[in-house]
Design an enzyme around this catalytic site. Sequence first.
Site, short mmCIF file in Angstrom:
data_model
loop_
_atom_site.label_atom_id
_atom_site.label_comp_id
_atom_site.label_asym_id
_atom_site.label_seq_id
_atom_site.Cartn_x
_atom_site.Cartn_y
_atom_site.Cartn_z
N CYS A 32 -0.67 2.65 4.92
CA CYS A 32 -1.82 3.27 4.01
C CYS A 32 -1.47 4.56 3.95
O CYS A 32 -1.81 5.15 2.84
CB CYS A 32 -3.10 2.94 4.40
SG CYS A 32 -3.68 3.67 5.98
N HIS A 54 -6.65 5.03 4.72
CA HIS A 54 -6.47 5.99 3.65
C HIS A 54 -6.69 5.33 2.32
O HIS A 54 -5.87 4.35 2.18
CB HIS A 54 -5.42 6.96 3.66
CG HIS A 54 -5.16 7.96 2.53
ND1 HIS A 54 -5.36 7.60 1.37
CD2 HIS A 54 -4.79 9.26 2.52
CE1 HIS A 54 -4.97 8.65 0.61
NE2 HIS A 54 -4.83 9.75 1.29
N ASP A 92 -6.76 1.30 -4.48
CA ASP A 92 -5.91 1.38 -3.27
C ASP A 92 -4.46 0.42 -3.43
O ASP A 92 -4.50 -0.47 -4.20
CB ASP A 92 -6.72 0.32 -2.12
CG ASP A 92 -6.37 0.65 -0.77
OD1 ASP A 92 -5.06 0.65 -0.45
OD2 ASP A 92 -7.12 0.70 0.02
#
Length: 268
Positions: free
Chosen positions: A79, A118, A131
């Site tokens: 991430c 994140h 995301d």
Amino acid sequence: MEPDRYLERIGVDPASVDVGAVDLDTVGRLQHAHVGAVPFENLAIVGDPFDDADDGAGVVLALPHLYEKVVERERGGYCFELNGLFGWLLAELGVDTHRVAARVVGDDGDATPPANHHTNVVAFDRRYLVDVGMGTPTMRRPLPVGGEVVTGPVGVDWRVVESDRPDETHLTQYRRAGDDDWQDRYLFTDEPRELGYFEATCDYLQSAPESTFTGDPIVTIATETGHARLKRDSFVRESDGDEREEPVAPDEWHDVLKREFGLEYRSP
């Protein structure tokens, strides 16, 4: 950063993206393309699973390094790398975006350590969660920060609701097709962070024996009907809710990695 080269890396024609006038639909198109082109993987941490001398080169949270790894060498990451780099691309394209620290909720309900994920928030008519670095289940479309349900292309519902915890303001949840109950994915507070904010947790997750990322190799990517996942000794393809797993011998592992995920990893 060469935005055109990054767009080509994720299979998007640069001529189809109007720099400086990118709308929400375009962000959604880039997000969908990204999760289907760039694998979620931890090989920089665990190294070659069949070479005892290779412990992995480690993760470096510097944007030029991430660009070289993901775009130029066509690798994946986890991430901090994938959302860290994608946030940079969105900003270069003129999108109003900022980094957000989140806490992935484990199966036991634990959401520690802080900033163990994140993600990115973009602003158009309202704020949306975007995301591209979450593994499975995969978020494939921008998600309104406000409770509305978004159903992904493979039937997984997503939503962001208010958190009942005092330390975070929002909770991201998902619900697979056929399920009645929502599953917690991660908590977050919509507060801008610099990439360096994640360095301490990134170092912990790539070094602690108890970390999910320091054990077996993790390689997964979104497909049009689900996802594909490569373990140390097997390959799993999930399609329309059904999973098929087949064994993979050590001498076949790198061939599967290349064929199914577009990755080439060899020990230094």
